[in-house]
Design a protein around this motif. Sequence first.
Motif, PDB file in Angstrom:
ATOM      1  N   ALA A 112      -5.414  -2.027  -9.047  1.00  0.00           N
ATOM      2  CA  ALA A 112      -4.172  -2.756  -9.313  1.00  0.00           C
ATOM      3  C   ALA A 112      -4.453  -4.246  -9.501  1.00  0.00           C
ATOM      4  O   ALA A 112      -3.854  -4.901 -10.369  1.00  0.00           O
ATOM      5  N   ALA A 113      -5.355  -4.791  -8.696  1.00  0.00           N
ATOM      6  CA  ALA A 113      -5.718  -6.206  -8.835  1.00  0.00           C
ATOM      7  C   ALA A 113      -6.327  -6.481 -10.211  1.00  0.00           C
ATOM      8  O   ALA A 113      -6.008  -7.489 -10.855  1.00  0.00           O
ATOM      9  N   ARG A 114      -7.197  -5.587 -10.658  1.00  0.00           N
ATOM     10  CA  ARG A 114      -7.815  -5.766 -11.974  1.00  0.00           C
ATOM     11  C   ARG A 114      -6.779  -5.681 -13.097  1.00  0.00           C
ATOM     12  O   ARG A 114      -6.836  -6.433 -14.078  1.00  0.00           O
ATOM     13  N   ARG A 129       0.812  -1.220   0.000  1.00  0.00           N
ATOM     14  CA  ARG A 129       0.000   0.000   0.000  1.00  0.00           C
ATOM     15  C   ARG A 129       0.849   1.276   0.000  1.00  0.00           C
ATOM     16  O   ARG A 129       0.369   2.330  -0.385  1.00  0.00           O
ATOM     17  N   GLY A 130       2.100   1.187   0.394  1.00  0.00           N
ATOM     18  CA  GLY A 130       2.963   2.361   0.368  1.00  0.00           C
ATOM     19  C   GLY A 130       3.736   2.524  -0.922  1.00  0.00           C
ATOM     20  O   GLY A 130       4.491   3.484  -1.090  1.00  0.00           O
ATOM     21  N   GLU A 131       3.517   1.603  -1.867  1.00  0.00           N
ATOM     22  CA  GLU A 131       4.228   1.628  -3.144  1.00  0.00           C
ATOM     23  C   GLU A 131       3.448   2.416  -4.197  1.00  0.00           C
ATOM     24  O   GLU A 131       2.271   2.731  -4.017  1.00  0.00           O
ATOM     25  N   SER A 132       4.109   2.715  -5.308  1.00  0.00           N
ATOM     26  CA  SER A 132       3.447   3.357  -6.434  1.00  0.00           C
ATOM     27  C   SER A 132       2.386   2.420  -7.010  1.00  0.00           C
ATOM     28  O   SER A 132       2.344   1.222  -6.673  1.00  0.00           O
ATOM     29  N   PHE A 133       1.545   2.946  -7.880  1.00  0.00           N
ATOM     30  CA  PHE A 133       0.538   2.095  -8.516  1.00  0.00           C
ATOM     31  C   PHE A 133       1.211   0.963  -9.283  1.00  0.00           C
ATOM     32  O   PHE A 133       0.779  -0.195  -9.229  1.00  0.00           O
ATOM     33  N   GLU A 134       2.288   1.263  -9.974  1.00  0.00           N
ATOM     34  CA  GLU A 134       3.023   0.227 -10.700  1.00  0.00           C
ATOM     35  C   GLU A 134       3.521  -0.846  -9.734  1.00  0.00           C
ATOM     36  O   GLU A 134       3.445  -2.048 -10.039  1.00  0.00           O
ATOM     37  N   GLY A 135       4.007  -0.423  -8.584  1.00  0.00           N
ATOM     38  CA  GLY A 135       4.491  -1.373  -7.592  1.00  0.00           C
ATOM     39  C   GLY A 135       3.388  -2.256  -7.047  1.00  0.00           C
ATOM     40  O   GLY A 135       3.613  -3.435  -6.737  1.00  0.00           O
ATOM     41  N   GLN A 136       2.195  -1.713  -6.936  1.00  0.00           N
ATOM     42  CA  GLN A 136       1.060  -2.502  -6.468  1.00  0.00           C
ATOM     43  C   GLN A 136       0.617  -3.511  -7.528  1.00  0.00           C
ATOM     44  O   GLN A 136       0.317  -4.669  -7.210  1.00  0.00           O
ATOM     45  N   VAL A 137       0.591  -3.071  -8.778  1.00  0.00           N
ATOM     46  CA  VAL A 137       0.265  -4.001  -9.866  1.00  0.00           C
ATOM     47  C   VAL A 137       1.295  -5.127  -9.906  1.00  0.00           C
ATOM     48  O   VAL A 137       0.960  -6.298 -10.131  1.00  0.00           O
TER      49      VAL A 137
END
Length: 208
Positions: free
Chosen positions: A164-166, A108-116
Amino acid sequence: MLLGTCAMAVGLTVAAPSAGAQKLEQGVRSEHVLQLQEQLSDLGYFDAGMTGYYGSITKSAVREFQQAQGLSADGVAGPATLNRLNKKAKAEGETLRQLAKLIHGEARGESFEGQVAVGAVVLNRVHSDAFPSSISKVIFQKGQFTAVDDGQFNTKPTATSYKAARQALNGVDPTNGALYYYNPKIATSVWSKSRPTLLTIGQHDFTR
């Protein structure tokens, strides 16, 4: 640890677009396939792990449903099949929720790319012979994810976590096939650190 904006805007590579909710067939990987599998499972036609991938087992389950409903039994989930399925079973979205919760707990503290990227690791494991063949079993495999072990998995996921999950379910993989990740600043596992790093995204190093 063991492991809005469009994908192009954050530098992600998107797989071939899915057929969406209008037509699903063998070879498609998407959130819509995951929903299809959950509905077929609820109705007793699909007895396998939820993967989000339309393989031969999903095709057979669709064909059985079509035969039972008097539809053209071609194993392709077109509009008529999907409409009938939506009338028979409501999609609860539990597997998508689990993936979003893991992403939130782990990144949750990462960028959107990191979450994906974290979501992509889960999907990569599902398609690897070295791991369980379902999203839920990969997530809950003993000792694999810190968020599951320490309870962070149980925190409420955000809209970004779901997004990100999608993305991961729809084939976005900024890791290029990674099966593991760890934070080199806090990791203590010699085994994790010994594996060649594919790339680093935020605080995580991704490896195979």
